[in-house]
Design a protein around this motif. Structure first.
Motif, PDB file in Angstrom:
ATOM      1  N   ALA A 155       0.818  -1.211   0.000  1.00 23.57           N
ATOM      2  CA  ALA A 155       0.000   0.000   0.000  1.00 23.57           C
ATOM      3  C   ALA A 155       0.853   1.263   0.000  1.00 23.57           C
ATOM      4  O   ALA A 155       0.367   2.344  -0.334  1.00 23.57           O
ATOM      5  N   ASN A 156       2.127   1.145   0.343  1.00 18.60           N
ATOM      6  CA  ASN A 156       3.031   2.298   0.361  1.00 18.60           C
ATOM      7  C   ASN A 156       3.851   2.410  -0.916  1.00 18.60           C
ATOM      8  O   ASN A 156       4.850   3.134  -0.957  1.00 18.60           O
ATOM      9  N   MET A 157       3.438   1.686  -1.961  1.00 17.41           N
ATOM     10  CA  MET A 157       4.107   1.758  -3.250  1.00 17.41           C
ATOM     11  C   MET A 157       3.088   2.134  -4.323  1.00 17.41           C
ATOM     12  O   MET A 157       1.906   1.852  -4.183  1.00 17.41           O
ATOM     13  N   ALA A 158       3.576   2.772  -5.375  1.00 12.81           N
ATOM     14  CA  ALA A 158       2.726   3.135  -6.505  1.00 12.81           C
ATOM     15  C   ALA A 158       3.509   2.940  -7.795  1.00 12.81           C
ATOM     16  O   ALA A 158       4.739   3.029  -7.800  1.00 12.81           O
ATOM     17  N   ARG A 159       2.783   2.694  -8.887  1.00 16.49           N
ATOM     18  CA  ARG A 159       3.402   2.446 -10.184  1.00 16.49           C
ATOM     19  C   ARG A 159       3.124   3.584 -11.149  1.00 16.49           C
ATOM     20  O   ARG A 159       2.100   4.246 -11.090  1.00 16.49           O
ATOM     21  N   ASP A 160       4.036   3.789 -12.082  1.00 16.11           N
ATOM     22  CA  ASP A 160       3.848   4.629 -13.262  1.00 16.11           C
ATOM     23  C   ASP A 160       3.310   6.025 -12.950  1.00 16.11           C
ATOM     24  O   ASP A 160       2.273   6.437 -13.456  1.00 16.11           O
ATOM     25  N   LEU A 161       4.030   6.754 -12.135  1.00 13.83           N
ATOM     26  CA  LEU A 161       3.643   8.115 -11.781  1.00 13.83           C
ATOM     27  C   LEU A 161       4.427   9.097 -12.643  1.00 13.83           C
ATOM     28  O   LEU A 161       5.660   9.053 -12.689  1.00 13.83           O
ATOM     29  N   SER A 162       3.713   9.973 -13.338  1.00 14.53           N
ATOM     30  CA  SER A 162       4.362  11.010 -14.145  1.00 14.53           C
ATOM     31  C   SER A 162       4.534  12.270 -13.317  1.00 14.53           C
ATOM     32  O   SER A 162       3.682  12.603 -12.500  1.00 14.53           O
TER      33      SER A 162
ATOM     34  N   LEU B 140       8.357   3.232 -10.278  1.00 13.17           N
ATOM     35  CA  LEU B 140       7.911   2.830  -8.949  1.00 13.17           C
ATOM     36  C   LEU B 140       8.203   3.950  -7.959  1.00 13.17           C
ATOM     37  O   LEU B 140       9.265   4.549  -7.991  1.00 13.17           O
ATOM     38  N   ILE B 141       7.223   4.230  -7.098  1.00  7.23           N
ATOM     39  CA  ILE B 141       7.361   5.233  -6.049  1.00  7.23           C
ATOM     40  C   ILE B 141       7.153   4.539  -4.711  1.00  7.23           C
ATOM     41  O   ILE B 141       6.240   3.724  -4.577  1.00  7.23           O
ATOM     42  N   VAL B 142       7.985   4.859  -3.726  1.00  3.52           N
ATOM     43  CA  VAL B 142       7.807   4.342  -2.371  1.00  3.52           C
ATOM     44  C   VAL B 142       7.512   5.528  -1.470  1.00  3.52           C
ATOM     45  O   VAL B 142       8.249   6.514  -1.467  1.00  3.52           O
ATOM     46  N   TYR B 143       6.402   5.414  -0.731  1.00  7.11           N
ATOM     47  CA  TYR B 143       5.969   6.473   0.177  1.00  7.11           C
ATOM     48  C   TYR B 143       6.296   6.116   1.622  1.00  7.11           C
ATOM     49  O   TYR B 143       6.480   4.947   1.954  1.00  7.11           O
ATOM     50  N   LYS B 144       6.300   7.142   2.484  1.00  4.34           N
ATOM     51  CA  LYS B 144       6.486   6.927   3.916  1.00  4.34           C
ATOM     52  C   LYS B 144       5.395   6.014   4.438  1.00  4.34           C
ATOM     53  O   LYS B 144       4.264   6.048   3.962  1.00  4.34           O
ATOM     54  N   THR B 145       5.724   5.226   5.435  1.00  3.42           N
ATOM     55  CA  THR B 145       4.747   4.358   6.070  1.00  3.42           C
ATOM     56  C   THR B 145       3.673   5.202   6.735  1.00  3.42           C
ATOM     57  O   THR B 145       3.971   6.208   7.367  1.00  3.42           O
ATOM     58  N   GLY B 146       2.424   4.796   6.562  1.00  3.15           N
ATOM     59  CA  GLY B 146       1.317   5.477   7.213  1.00  3.15           C
ATOM     60  C   GLY B 146       0.649   6.552   6.390  1.00  3.15           C
ATOM     61  O   GLY B 146      -0.304   7.164   6.846  1.00  3.15           O
TER      62      GLY B 146
ATOM     63  N   ASP C 231       4.253  15.254  -2.278  1.00  2.00           N
ATOM     64  CA  ASP C 231       5.625  15.005  -2.735  1.00  2.00           C
ATOM     65  C   ASP C 231       6.571  14.781  -1.567  1.00  2.00           C
ATOM     66  O   ASP C 231       7.553  14.057  -1.684  1.00  2.00           O
ATOM     67  N   GLU C 232       6.281  15.387  -0.416  1.00  2.23           N
ATOM     68  CA  GLU C 232       7.136  15.227   0.763  1.00  2.23           C
ATOM     69  C   GLU C 232       7.045  13.818   1.350  1.00  2.23           C
ATOM     70  O   GLU C 232       7.910  13.416   2.130  1.00  2.23           O
ATOM     71  N   ASP C 233       5.997  13.077   1.004  1.00  2.00           N
ATOM     72  CA  ASP C 233       5.833  11.713   1.510  1.00  2.00           C
ATOM     73  C   ASP C 233       6.638  10.682   0.718  1.00  2.00           C
ATOM     74  O   ASP C 233       6.737   9.531   1.113  1.00  2.00           O
ATOM     75  N   ILE C 234       7.198  11.082  -0.407  1.00  2.00           N
ATOM     76  CA  ILE C 234       7.975  10.165  -1.249  1.00  2.00           C
ATOM     77  C   ILE C 234       9.352   9.959  -0.629  1.00  2.00           C
ATOM     78  O   ILE C 234      10.062  10.920  -0.326  1.00  2.00           O
ATOM     79  N   ILE C 235       9.723   8.671  -0.444  1.00  2.00           N
ATOM     80  CA  ILE C 235      11.055   8.393   0.092  1.00  2.00           C
ATOM     81  C   ILE C 235      11.973   7.738  -0.940  1.00  2.00           C
ATOM     82  O   ILE C 235      13.187   7.778  -0.799  1.00  2.00           O
ATOM     83  N   ARG C 236      11.406   7.118  -1.989  1.00  2.03           N
ATOM     84  CA  ARG C 236      12.208   6.511  -3.050  1.00  2.03           C
ATOM     85  C   ARG C 236      11.489   6.681  -4.380  1.00  2.03           C
ATOM     86  O   ARG C 236      10.277   6.553  -4.463  1.00  2.03           O
ATOM     87  N   VAL C 237      12.267   6.934  -5.425  1.00  2.00           N
ATOM     88  CA  VAL C 237      11.751   7.005  -6.789  1.00  2.00           C
ATOM     89  C   VAL C 237      12.604   6.076  -7.635  1.00  2.00           C
ATOM     90  O   VAL C 237      13.833   6.166  -7.608  1.00  2.00           O
ATOM     91  N   VAL C 238      11.966   5.188  -8.361  1.00  2.33           N
ATOM     92  CA  VAL C 238      12.686   4.235  -9.212  1.00  2.33           C
ATOM     93  C   VAL C 238      12.337   4.532 -10.662  1.00  2.33           C
ATOM     94  O   VAL C 238      11.167   4.556 -11.033  1.00  2.33           O
ATOM     95  N   MET C 239      13.352   4.775 -11.448  1.00  5.61           N
ATOM     96  CA  MET C 239      13.171   4.973 -12.885  1.00  5.61           C
ATOM     97  C   MET C 239      13.983   3.889 -13.575  1.00  5.61           C
ATOM     98  O   MET C 239      15.166   3.720 -13.286  1.00  5.61           O
ATOM     99  N   VAL C 240      13.355   3.156 -14.452  1.00  3.31           N
ATOM    100  CA  VAL C 240      14.020   2.067 -15.155  1.00  3.31           C
ATOM    101  C   VAL C 240      14.172   2.481 -16.614  1.00  3.31           C
ATOM    102  O   VAL C 240      13.181   2.738 -17.299  1.00  3.31           O
TER     103      VAL C 240
END
Length: 139
Positions: free
Chosen positions: A75-82, A104-110, A118-127
């Protein structure tokens, strides 16, 4: 009044107790599941079908690793965010804006989906696809 003989057959036992026979009940997933073609994969995060590509395989492996090894809740991850990146180009003398897509985006827990910022994002993955050249930096 005649007594009814108990049977050891699962069907008859279920009828006598008015309980459903567990052997005859299909799991919801089993009853509607259809085979996945070899060129497709089911995303572990969104449960959507996706084409098998080297990039998609990397994303699926990363989702699995983040979830199993690092205990990141799905629930703390999201896909394909522009998103848009803005920068001032000094050589051209104007503001430059680019649109990029994060695999892939990883958000803070909770944090929940509706209140995320945008401040809740802790990791951004670009492949990047194989052969992609890095952009030149104006240094």
């Amino acid at each position: 009044m005649a007594r009814r003989k108990k049977s050891t057959a699962p069907q008859e036992a279920a009828e006598e107790t008015n309980e459903p026979n567990e052997d005859l009940i299909l799991d919801e997933e089993e009853s509607i599941e259809e085979p996945v073609p070899e060129d497709e994969i089911i995303c572990k995060l969104t449960q959507e079908r996706r084409k098998v590509t080297p990039e998609e395989t990397i994303i699926q492996d990363l989702i699995d690793q983040l979830h199993r090894e690092y205990r990141v809740d799905l629930a703390n991850m999201a896909r394909d965010l522009s998103f848009r990146i803005s920068d001032y180009d000094e050589t051209a003398g104007k503001k430059k804006s680019l649109t990029r897509r994060a695999a892939l985006i990883v958000y803070k827990t909770g944090t929940s989906g509706e209140t995320r910022t945008d401040e809740d994002i802790i990791r951004v993955v670009m492949v990047a696809k194989k052969g992609t050249q890095p952009e030149k930096a104006n240094v």
